[in-house]
Design an enzyme around this catalytic site. Structure first.
Site, PDB file in Angstrom:
ATOM      1  N   GLY A  14       0.850  -1.180   0.000  1.00 28.12           N
ATOM      2  CA  GLY A  14       0.000   0.000   0.000  1.00 28.12           C
ATOM      3  C   GLY A  14       0.886   1.230   0.000  1.00 28.12           C
ATOM      4  N   LEU A  15       1.035   1.853  -1.166  1.00 28.76           N
ATOM      5  CA  LEU A  15       1.934   2.999  -1.314  1.00 28.76           C
ATOM      6  C   LEU A  15       1.107   4.273  -1.165  1.00 28.76           C
ATOM      7  CD1 LEU A  15       4.995   2.949  -1.853  1.00 28.76           C
ATOM      8  CD2 LEU A  15       4.505   3.418  -4.256  1.00 28.76           C
ATOM      9  N   VAL A  19       6.804   8.580   3.142  1.00 30.36           N
ATOM     10  CA  VAL A  19       8.135   7.980   3.146  1.00 30.36           C
ATOM     11  C   VAL A  19       8.134   6.577   3.747  1.00 30.36           C
ATOM     12  CG1 VAL A  19       8.814   8.986   5.369  1.00 30.36           C
ATOM     13  CG2 VAL A  19      10.565   8.459   3.656  1.00 30.36           C
ATOM     14  N   ASP A  20       7.268   6.290   4.702  1.00 31.00           N
ATOM     15  CA  ASP A  20       7.290   4.991   5.375  1.00 31.00           C
ATOM     16  C   ASP A  20       6.920   3.851   4.431  1.00 31.00           C
ATOM     17  OD1 ASP A  20       7.942   6.266   7.811  1.00 31.00           O
ATOM     18  OD2 ASP A  20       5.827   6.687   8.177  1.00 31.00           O
ATOM     19  N   SER A  21       5.861   4.018   3.662  1.00 33.02           N
ATOM     20  CA  SER A  21       5.483   2.966   2.720  1.00 33.02           C
ATOM     21  C   SER A  21       6.478   2.876   1.570  1.00 33.02           C
ATOM     22  CB  SER A  21       4.065   3.206   2.187  1.00 33.02           C
ATOM     23  OG  SER A  21       3.959   4.450   1.528  1.00 33.02           O
ATOM     24  N   MET A  40      -4.306   3.692  -2.542  1.00 32.82           N
ATOM     25  CA  MET A  40      -5.712   3.638  -2.137  1.00 32.82           C
ATOM     26  C   MET A  40      -6.312   5.035  -2.054  1.00 32.82           C
ATOM     27  SD  MET A  40      -5.593   0.806   0.933  1.00 32.82           S
ATOM     28  CE  MET A  40      -3.847   0.948   1.340  1.00 32.82           C
ATOM     29  N   CYS A 105     -10.763   2.302   9.841  1.00 33.66           N
ATOM     30  CA  CYS A 105     -10.213   2.302   8.483  1.00 33.66           C
ATOM     31  C   CYS A 105      -9.212   1.169   8.305  1.00 33.66           C
ATOM     32  CB  CYS A 105      -9.557   3.645   8.181  1.00 33.66           C
ATOM     33  SG  CYS A 105      -8.778   3.723   6.553  1.00 33.66           S
ATOM     34  N   GLY A 129       3.260   0.717   5.515  1.00 32.81           N
ATOM     35  CA  GLY A 129       4.322   1.439   6.204  1.00 32.81           C
ATOM     36  C   GLY A 129       4.047   1.692   7.669  1.00 32.81           C
ATOM     37  N   CYS A 203      -7.829  11.228   7.941  1.00 34.49           N
ATOM     38  CA  CYS A 203      -7.475  11.205   6.525  1.00 34.49           C
ATOM     39  C   CYS A 203      -8.473  11.948   5.644  1.00 34.49           C
ATOM     40  CB  CYS A 203      -7.310   9.768   6.045  1.00 34.49           C
ATOM     41  SG  CYS A 203      -8.720   8.697   6.391  1.00 34.49           S
TER      42      CYS A 203
END
Length: 380
Positions: A14-15, A19-21, A40, A105, A129, A203
């Site tokens: 899941g990008l 930066v984490d993903s 997503m 979520c 991430g 989000c």
């Protein structure tokens, strides 16, 4: 501490554009896996709004995918999000509670809708991430959710509703790393989003003012604000717009002439302490340590346990009643597995325990699961 993987697997990441993903995808590629990315889109309204970052997030994710040489697919889960997450968010606020949509979520979208979609693409696992870890316990045969190694970034609180099947199919590559190392890796390998700020807030709200957003979806009725002596000290714009422990935006700052209620001096700030839906009254108190803001018992419902279910009388348990809170020793006083309810107590008072938020239980570094706070006692 993720389960040892075969030499090469097809992993769908899941990008998010963060930066984490991005580093998660790179780490998996370095391990020799076939990595595919999915972006997503979970909220469809206001794509052109100054507050909506979805379009830029996708561009950032696409740039990362290009640098890493991996495919990326844009998938729209907005309908699922509105049905499974946002509708519940509005119901909770309408009932005077303060929900945590990120918890729902994760359980309903990122580790259900996304997981199902990835499996249809032939994935062996998914990866995100998040700062958390998964461990298989051979003694019990269960998968365990562990805190991320970086205590400042641990996100197990938001993942406590995941089940065994979801954990067995999930990898958290950065869960073993401190955030500083993730940033260092991103800079070293030249990721285009290496210096991008971490996302904050809910989000679907983005950076817009929360009250402005909520006002579009919920009706509201102004009413009185009273202090702990029952004296009217102001007017609120609608109970849904306030949460326990809130300090800013109450609109009663500087009322020093009202005296000094218990627990606070006349120069101390005001905090939201209670909401009475029946009379449409908001109660505020002065002082962070006011007794009305302290609780040592709570009841919770909609409990969800990852594997081992904590039992009344069990020692060594700790809990968080809000994210970023330090673990606090606790006891399970009663638990009804069938009804998914529990009651808990704490040796030390907990601050601003808020109905609608999650109470999450831990045994050491292992997250056992949690429940939605229904009510808490308040010291007189």
């Amino acid at each position: 501490m993720n389960t040892q993987l075969p030499p090469k697997q097809r992993i769908v990441v899941g990008l998010s554009g963060g930066v984490d993903s991005a580093v998660s995808a790179w780490l998996l590629k370095q391990q020799g896996h076939e990595v595919v990315a999915i972006f997503m889109k979970n909220w469809e309204d206001d794509d052109d709004s100054e507050f909506c970052s979805s379009r830029q997030d996708f561009l950032d994710a696409a740039s990362v995918a290009d640098v890493l040489g991996i495919e990326i697919e844009h998938v729209n889960f907005a309908a699922e999000y509105k049905d499974r997450v946002f509708a519940e968010f509005l119901r909770e606020y309408s009932a005077g509670r303060t929900p945590n949509p990120d918890v729902l979520c994760n359980a309903e979208i990122k580790f259900k809708a996304f997981l199902d979609h990835a499996m249809r693409l032939g994935a062996d696992r998914i990866a995100t991430g998040h700062y958390a870890r998964v461990r298989h316990n051979p003694a019990t045969g269960l998968h365990e959710l562990l805190k991320g190694l970086d205590p400042l970034k641990d996100q197990s609180y938001f993942l406590h509703r995941l089940n065994q099947a979801q954990l067995a199919s999930t990898l958290f590559p950065v869960g073993e790393l401190p955030k500083t190392e993730v940033r260092r890796i991103a800079l070293e390998i030249g990721l285009p989003n290496a210096k991008k700020k971490d996302s904050t807030g809910i989000c679907f709200i983005g950076e817009r003012p929360f009250r402005e957003f909520l006002n579009r979806y919920l009706s509201h009725e102004p009413g009185p604000i009273k202090d702990d002596r029952g004296r009217r000290i102001g007017e609120h714009v609608g109970l849904s717009f306030y949460t326990l422990g809130q300090r800013k935006g109450i609109g009663i700052g500087g009322l020093k002439e009202k005296g000094a209620p218990r627990g606070g001096g006349e120069h101390e700030p005001w905090f939201v302490a209670r909401k009475d839906l029946a009379s449409n009254t908001l109660y505020a108190v002065q002082g962070h340590d006011h007794p009305w803001l302290q609780s040592q018992r709570l009841s919770a419902d909609d409990a969800s346990w990852i594997g081992t279910v904590p039992q009344p009388g069990q020692g060594g348990l700790a809990a968080k009643t809000r994210y970023r809170q330090a673990d606090s020793a606790c006891a399970v006083d009663a638990l009804d597995a069938a009804a998914r309810t529990l009651s808990m107590s704490f040796p030390a008072p907990q601050w601003a325990v808020t109905p609608g938020q999650s109470v999450v239980l831990y045994e050491g570094e292992v997250c056992l699961g949690g429940a939605v706070i229904a009510a808490a006692d308040q010291r007189a």
